[in-house]
Design a protein around this motif. Structure first.
Motif, PDB file in Angstrom:
ATOM      1  N   GLU A   3       0.819  -1.197   0.000  1.00 31.92           N
ATOM      2  CA  GLU A   3       0.000   0.000   0.000  1.00 31.92           C
ATOM      3  C   GLU A   3       0.858   1.253   0.000  1.00 31.92           C
ATOM      4  O   GLU A   3       0.566   2.216  -0.708  1.00 31.92           O
ATOM      5  CB  GLU A   3      -0.935  -0.003   1.219  1.00 31.92           C
ATOM      6  CG  GLU A   3      -2.130  -0.932   1.098  1.00 31.92           C
ATOM      7  CD  GLU A   3      -1.781  -2.374   1.462  1.00 31.92           C
ATOM      8  OE1 GLU A   3      -0.581  -2.641   1.701  1.00 31.92           O
ATOM      9  OE2 GLU A   3      -2.698  -3.220   1.482  1.00 31.92           O
ATOM     10  N   LEU A   7       0.801   4.128  -2.820  1.00 30.29           N
ATOM     11  CA  LEU A   7       0.507   5.515  -2.463  1.00 30.29           C
ATOM     12  C   LEU A   7       1.627   6.439  -2.903  1.00 30.29           C
ATOM     13  O   LEU A   7       1.385   7.573  -3.320  1.00 30.29           O
ATOM     14  CB  LEU A   7       0.272   5.629  -0.950  1.00 30.29           C
ATOM     15  CG  LEU A   7      -1.012   4.984  -0.438  1.00 30.29           C
ATOM     16  CD1 LEU A   7      -1.054   5.029   1.083  1.00 30.29           C
ATOM     17  CD2 LEU A   7      -2.237   5.681  -1.023  1.00 30.29           C
ATOM     18  N   LEU A  10       1.075   7.016  -6.468  1.00 30.20           N
ATOM     19  CA  LEU A  10      -0.052   7.923  -6.680  1.00 30.20           C
ATOM     20  C   LEU A  10       0.365   9.371  -6.440  1.00 30.20           C
ATOM     21  O   LEU A  10      -0.060  10.286  -7.144  1.00 30.20           O
ATOM     22  CB  LEU A  10      -1.213   7.547  -5.759  1.00 30.20           C
ATOM     23  CG  LEU A  10      -1.923   6.232  -6.083  1.00 30.20           C
ATOM     24  CD1 LEU A  10      -2.882   5.856  -4.965  1.00 30.20           C
ATOM     25  CD2 LEU A  10      -2.675   6.336  -7.406  1.00 30.20           C
ATOM     26  N   LYS A 149     -12.074  -3.044   0.371  1.00 31.53           N
ATOM     27  CA  LYS A 149     -11.834  -1.631   0.082  1.00 31.53           C
ATOM     28  C   LYS A 149     -11.197  -0.996   1.316  1.00 31.53           C
ATOM     29  O   LYS A 149     -11.760  -1.063   2.415  1.00 31.53           O
ATOM     30  CB  LYS A 149     -13.132  -0.895  -0.265  1.00 31.53           C
ATOM     31  CG  LYS A 149     -12.943   0.609  -0.461  1.00 31.53           C
ATOM     32  CD  LYS A 149     -14.262   1.345  -0.485  1.00 31.53           C
ATOM     33  CE  LYS A 149     -14.041   2.842  -0.513  1.00 31.53           C
ATOM     34  NZ  LYS A 149     -15.306   3.598  -0.349  1.00 31.53           N
ATOM     35  N   ASN A 150     -10.031  -0.428   1.122  1.00 28.51           N
ATOM     36  CA  ASN A 150      -9.286   0.212   2.222  1.00 28.51           C
ATOM     37  C   ASN A 150      -9.120  -0.727   3.414  1.00 28.51           C
ATOM     38  O   ASN A 150      -9.178  -0.311   4.577  1.00 28.51           O
ATOM     39  CB  ASN A 150      -9.971   1.501   2.656  1.00 28.51           C
ATOM     40  CG  ASN A 150     -10.029   2.536   1.549  1.00 28.51           C
ATOM     41  OD1 ASN A 150      -9.177   2.565   0.658  1.00 28.51           O
ATOM     42  ND2 ASN A 150     -11.042   3.402   1.586  1.00 28.51           N
ATOM     43  N   GLU A 172     -14.334   5.759  -4.135  1.00 22.57           N
ATOM     44  CA  GLU A 172     -12.913   5.905  -4.432  1.00 22.57           C
ATOM     45  C   GLU A 172     -12.085   5.286  -3.315  1.00 22.57           C
ATOM     46  O   GLU A 172     -12.380   5.466  -2.133  1.00 22.57           O
ATOM     47  CB  GLU A 172     -12.571   7.378  -4.594  1.00 22.57           C
ATOM     48  CG  GLU A 172     -11.236   7.650  -5.246  1.00 22.57           C
ATOM     49  CD  GLU A 172     -11.077   9.116  -5.596  1.00 22.57           C
ATOM     50  OE1 GLU A 172     -11.109   9.460  -6.789  1.00 22.57           O
ATOM     51  OE2 GLU A 172     -10.941   9.931  -4.661  1.00 22.57           O
ATOM     52  N   GLY A 173     -11.033   4.547  -3.670  1.00 21.43           N
ATOM     53  CA  GLY A 173     -10.181   3.959  -2.636  1.00 21.43           C
ATOM     54  C   GLY A 173      -9.297   2.845  -3.155  1.00 21.43           C
ATOM     55  O   GLY A 173      -9.191   2.606  -4.364  1.00 21.43           O
ATOM     56  N   LEU A 174      -8.634   2.148  -2.213  1.00 20.33           N
ATOM     57  CA  LEU A 174      -7.737   1.035  -2.518  1.00 20.33           C
ATOM     58  C   LEU A 174      -8.518  -0.276  -2.447  1.00 20.33           C
ATOM     59  O   LEU A 174      -9.117  -0.598  -1.414  1.00 20.33           O
ATOM     60  CB  LEU A 174      -6.585   0.994  -1.516  1.00 20.33           C
ATOM     61  CG  LEU A 174      -5.349   1.859  -1.791  1.00 20.33           C
ATOM     62  CD1 LEU A 174      -4.372   1.740  -0.639  1.00 20.33           C
ATOM     63  CD2 LEU A 174      -4.683   1.471  -3.098  1.00 20.33           C
ATOM     64  N   TYR A 175      -8.478  -1.030  -3.542  1.00 16.90           N
ATOM     65  CA  TYR A 175      -9.217  -2.294  -3.622  1.00 16.90           C
ATOM     66  C   TYR A 175      -8.248  -3.464  -3.818  1.00 16.90           C
ATOM     67  O   TYR A 175      -7.197  -3.320  -4.462  1.00 16.90           O
ATOM     68  CB  TYR A 175     -10.201  -2.263  -4.791  1.00 16.90           C
ATOM     69  CG  TYR A 175     -11.407  -1.363  -4.569  1.00 16.90           C
ATOM     70  CD1 TYR A 175     -12.640  -1.887  -4.199  1.00 16.90           C
ATOM     71  CD2 TYR A 175     -11.295   0.010  -4.726  1.00 16.90           C
ATOM     72  CE1 TYR A 175     -13.751  -1.068  -4.003  1.00 16.90           C
ATOM     73  CE2 TYR A 175     -12.394   0.850  -4.521  1.00 16.90           C
ATOM     74  CZ  TYR A 175     -13.610   0.295  -4.166  1.00 16.90           C
ATOM     75  OH  TYR A 175     -14.700   1.121  -3.963  1.00 16.90           O
ATOM     76  N   SER A 188      -5.040  -2.014  -5.774  1.00  9.00           N
ATOM     77  CA  SER A 188      -5.154  -1.059  -6.880  1.00  9.00           C
ATOM     78  C   SER A 188      -6.054   0.090  -6.450  1.00  9.00           C
ATOM     79  O   SER A 188      -7.057  -0.124  -5.755  1.00  9.00           O
ATOM     80  CB  SER A 188      -5.742  -1.725  -8.135  1.00  9.00           C
ATOM     81  OG  SER A 188      -4.781  -2.501  -8.802  1.00  9.00           O
ATOM     82  N   TRP A 189      -5.695   1.286  -6.893  1.00 10.79           N
ATOM     83  CA  TRP A 189      -6.476   2.482  -6.570  1.00 10.79           C
ATOM     84  C   TRP A 189      -7.511   2.713  -7.663  1.00 10.79           C
ATOM     85  O   TRP A 189      -7.190   2.698  -8.843  1.00 10.79           O
ATOM     86  CB  TRP A 189      -5.570   3.691  -6.458  1.00 10.79           C
ATOM     87  CG  TRP A 189      -6.296   4.977  -6.159  1.00 10.79           C
ATOM     88  CD1 TRP A 189      -6.761   5.886  -7.049  1.00 10.79           C
ATOM     89  CD2 TRP A 189      -6.640   5.477  -4.864  1.00 10.79           C
ATOM     90  NE1 TRP A 189      -7.377   6.928  -6.405  1.00 10.79           N
ATOM     91  CE2 TRP A 189      -7.318   6.705  -5.063  1.00 10.79           C
ATOM     92  CE3 TRP A 189      -6.446   5.005  -3.568  1.00 10.79           C
ATOM     93  CZ2 TRP A 189      -7.793   7.474  -3.996  1.00 10.79           C
ATOM     94  CZ3 TRP A 189      -6.915   5.776  -2.510  1.00 10.79           C
ATOM     95  CH2 TRP A 189      -7.580   6.988  -2.733  1.00 10.79           C
ATOM     96  N   ALA A 191      -9.992   5.558  -8.955  1.00 13.13           N
ATOM     97  CA  ALA A 191     -10.303   6.985  -8.866  1.00 13.13           C
ATOM     98  C   ALA A 191     -11.658   7.246  -9.509  1.00 13.13           C
ATOM     99  O   ALA A 191     -11.989   6.644 -10.536  1.00 13.13           O
ATOM    100  CB  ALA A 191      -9.219   7.809  -9.558  1.00 13.13           C
TER     101      ALA A 191
END
Length: 271
Positions: A3, A7, A10, A149-150, A172-175, A188-189, A191
């Motif tokens: 993560e 990030l 990103l 998710k997150n 929206e978030g990290l999956y 994966s993010w 958006a």
């Protein structure tokens, strides 16, 4: 750790938007995660033109390298990676040869494991449906997958696919996904863009303009600050200089001679 790496990429993605005109970078297959030894193609386009582009990337091992140099092969208007590797994970974008135009950036993650999450590589727009797929290699008899998710489980699907209907900014978030037979995928993010253009975030050009203003400000401070300091010091020294209202001193011994001359002149006038 994964993560944190994503990030970081990103954050780097947000810093790479640096021109007022944007091109469009596409990835084939259109997803953000890949198994080792898959093939990937990148193409770039702006105003209907597919020619005159450089494909670049940042990875954990390399900084701003170009397709055809140490990775990939330029094939006409595309960059083709025949056998992608975990070391190819990173941020990808394209820019015009003269450097006046740059594209959106995409995050590509390559795993040496046996499970990936197939998700949109580009941002999705509010109101659209998004399908997430948990893919394994080899494919197990039981395709049941849990989706996160997150870090929180949001659903378990027997076929390994989950659709988010009418996505919003809250989606929206990290999956990532998990299967009992192959474990957890890389994150994966996803958006989500504002579906109302009037409320959409300003284009990356505004970030470029802000960076330009800051650079100009720093330039002027560096160039003119020493002159300003020296001027203030000179004015301060001038105002604090010693002053005196007394008449200048005459040399010693001169007053007596001057008095004698005056007496002599006075005597002559009396005659």
């Amino acid at each position: 750790m994964e993560e944190s790496s994503l990030l970081w990429r990103l954050l780097l993605t947000s810093l790479l938007c640096c021109t007022t005109k944007q091109a469009s970078l596409t990835v084939r297959p259109s997803r953000s995660q890949f198994f080792s030894w898959e093939s990937v193609s990148l193409s770039c386009e702006a105003d209907g033109s597919f020619a005159g582009w450089m494909f670049r990337r940042n990875t954990s091992d390399e900084e701003e390298t170009t397709c055809g140099a140490s990775w990939g092969k330029v094939d006409g208007s595309s960059c083709h990676i025949s056998y992608i590797d975990p070391l190819d994970s990173g941020v990808y974008w394209c820019e015009s040869i003269e450097g006046s135009t740059t594209s959106n950036t995409v995050n590509i993650t390559v795993t040496g494991g046996e499970v990936i999450l197939q998700s949109p590589v580009l941002p999705v727009t509010e109101g659209e449906d998004v399908t997430l797929s948990c893919k394994t290699r080899p494919t197990p008899s039981d395709l049941t997958a849990g989706f996160y998710k997150n870090g929180f489980l949001i659903g378990t699907k027997p076929a390994g696919d989950m659709t988010i209907h009418h996505v919003s900014k809250s989606d929206e978030g990290l999956y990532k996904c998990h299967t009992s037979s192959h474990g957890m995928s890389r994150p994966s993010w996803i958006a989500v863009l504002d579906g109302n253009p009037t409320n959409a975030a300003p284009p990356p050009a505004s970030a470029s303009a802000s960076a330009h203003v800051v650079a100009r400000l720093v330039f002027h401070l560096v160039v003119f600050f020493p002159y300003g300091v020296s001027t203030v010091l000179m004015v301060s020294l001038y105002r604090n200089r010693p002053t005196s209202t007394a008449p200048p001193h005459r040399a010693e011994g001169r007053p007596t001679e001057d008095c004698d001359d005056l007496v002599a002149v006075s005597t002559v006038h009396h005659f």
